[in-house]
Design an enzyme around this catalytic site. Structure first.
Site: not given
Length: 503
Positions: A388, A232, A182-183, A155, A287, A179
């Site tokens: 994290e 992640s 979804e956010r 996201f 990240c 893909k």
């Protein structure tokens, strides 16, 4: 009198067109600054996945045979269209992610760099040729596309990360299925329309929305040849193990805990400026964010004071408000998790320098807000250090020497990015050669490589052996083929031997 608001429905993009697909499940999309639902997202069914993969397989067979000149023509046009739609893309990012508009535009700019690199694909795919390796025999090599590849993206960069992948995959002759998260799915849908407008054949770039079921379908589908993932570490490891077990090539980029060492000889104002920007920009949801400041010796007290001043001055607001420097975090769950980790550090004895919990933005009381937070005297056992956080939190760990700081970084399970602030060339050189981290900044807090290098970390920040975009991106999306060729004169066509030929 009551009124009803009709929500926008976000569909898939399959085989050159928007489609609702066959799935009947949906999921809400939120504006994190207001907490309001702004759209409903259609989630793919197994049939939708099969349809997209079949379209990609058919498209890959023809796209991989199209000349490099025609491929680059599409890429140049796509680059032109993305550049022309920067404002629209940025508005979609801000509305669904929450980052400020200037940051969203910066994200798109870094994506454009990768498109520009991919436009040079004719020179990047040049093979090798060896003449007369044996009498009358030549050897040459070239690279061919994998076929159908998928990108599973996070996201936090809904445009940049897809652009790390798709232009490289498409330029090298593959069909690409995205893909996205979804956010914040709207910006990837606009990218799909821009690819089509650029003249890309149907099925070469598709967008399929969904959750774990869709991810698992891509990881295990027999007609998907490669997987690129950013997210992640636990999910990256799962993606790598699952897709590899099903015979796919995989690059899976995971999480990070990026440290920045600050030496006493550093320009502390410069260091504090960059630490604040790297920790609080995009609400820390990067990240490559600096989440740990390693203060060496006498630098600590003054550095903490300077970072405190900058944290308190950050302008937090809706990303569309002029002058806003930081927006909300992505979900209520993210807000709760960040605040829990901060509370645990406080209870464990850390010093709260700036506390961003319970921040309220007037007029946006339902938004998902966490203010810039600075925590001093953090130990390596605290969750604020080991996890994290992925939020606007900078923790300060104090050490006595550069060597102690390097050892701290090398003991961390992550190895994504790191930085050092110093005026000593000798210290910087020692640091860059000693740290077990994939991307290193020297007086640069976010050492994200330019597009003609490659992005990727070490240790638990990368699963697979290929970094993303750049030269390693070309290598990932292609496989080598070596040809040994002999064209004898008709009168000298005999001479075969049962021995292994050598000359």
């Amino acid at each position: 009198m009551s009124t009803t608001t009709t929500l926008t429905t976000i569909n898939h993009f399959i085989n050159g067109a928007e489609t609702a697909g066959e799935g009947d499940r949906t999921q809400p999309v939120y504006n994190p600054a207001t907490g309001q639902v702004t759209a409903e997202l259609r989630l793919a069914s197994e049939a939708d996945l099969d349809t997209a993969v079949a379209a990609a397989r058919k498209a890959a067979d023809s796209w991989g045979d199209i000349s490099l000149a025609k491929r680059t023509g599409v890429l140049f046009k796509f680059r032109e269209l993305v550049a022309a739609h920067v404002d629209e893309l940025a508005e979609l990012i801000t509305a669904e992610h929450g980052k400020v508009l200037s940051d969203a535009k910066g994200e798109i700019g870094r994506g454009l760099e990768v498109i520009e690199f991919a436009c040079g694909i004719p020179s990047l795919l040049k093979g090798d040729y060896s003449d007369q390796v044996s009498t009358g025999i030549d050897v040459f090599s070239f690279r061919e596309p994998l076929g159908v590849v998928a990108g599973i993206t996070p996201f936090n960069f809904p445009v940049m990360v897809p652009l790390w992948m798709a232009p490289m995959a498409i330029a090298t002759g593959n069909a690409f299925i995205l893909k996205p998260s979804e956010r914040d799915p709207s910006a990837p849908m606009l990218l799909a329309k821009l690819w089509k407008a650029a003249g890309l054949p149907d099925g070469v770039f598709q967008v399929l929305h969904g959750g774990k079921e869709t991810v698992d379908g891509l990881l295990t589908h027999p007609d998907v040849d490669g997987i690129s993932f950013v997210g992640s570490t636990p999910i990256a490891q799962y993606v790598h193990e699952t897709a590899t077990k099903h015979g796919k090539r995989v690059q899976a980029l995971g999480g990070a805990k990026n440290h920045a060492i600050v030496l006493p000889d550093a320009d502390l104002d410069n260091a504090a400026d960059h630490l604040a920007a790297a920790a609080f920009g995009s609400a820390g949801e990067r990240c490559m964010a600096i989440s740990v400041a390693v203060a060496v010796g006498d630098a600590a007290d003054l550095l903490v004071k300077k970072v405190q001043e900058r944290a308190l001055a950050v302008k937090v607001n809706n990303g569309t408000v002029p002058g806003a420097e930081m927006g909300p975090v992505i979900t209520p769950a993210s807000k709760e998790r960040i605040e829990r980790i901060v509370t645990e550090a406080e209870q464990a004895g850390a010093a709260m320098v700036v506390d961003g919990r319970d921040l309220v933005i007037p007029g946006h009381e339902e938004g998902f807000w966490v203010g810039p937070t600075v925590i001093d005297q953090v130990s390596t056992e605290m969750s604020a250090y080991t996890e994290e956080i992925f939020g606007p939190v900078l923790v300060v760990v104090r050490v006595d020497t550069l060597e102690e700081g390097i050892a701290l970084i090398n003991a961390n399970p992550y190895g994504n990015g790191t930085a050092i602030f110093t005026s000593s060339g000798a210290a910087a050189r020692k640091f860059q050669r000693s740290v077990t981290v994939g991307m290193v900044g020297i007086n640069v807090p976010l050492p994200v490589p330019v597009a003609y290098h490659s992005f990727g970390g070490w240790k638990n920040s990368l699963f697979g052996d290929k970094h993303i975009y750049g030269p390693e991106g070309v290598s990932f999306y292609t496989r080598g083929k070596v040809i040994t060729s002999r064209w004898p004169e008709p009168t000298h066509a005999s001479g075969a031997s049962y021995n292994f030929p050598s000359n």
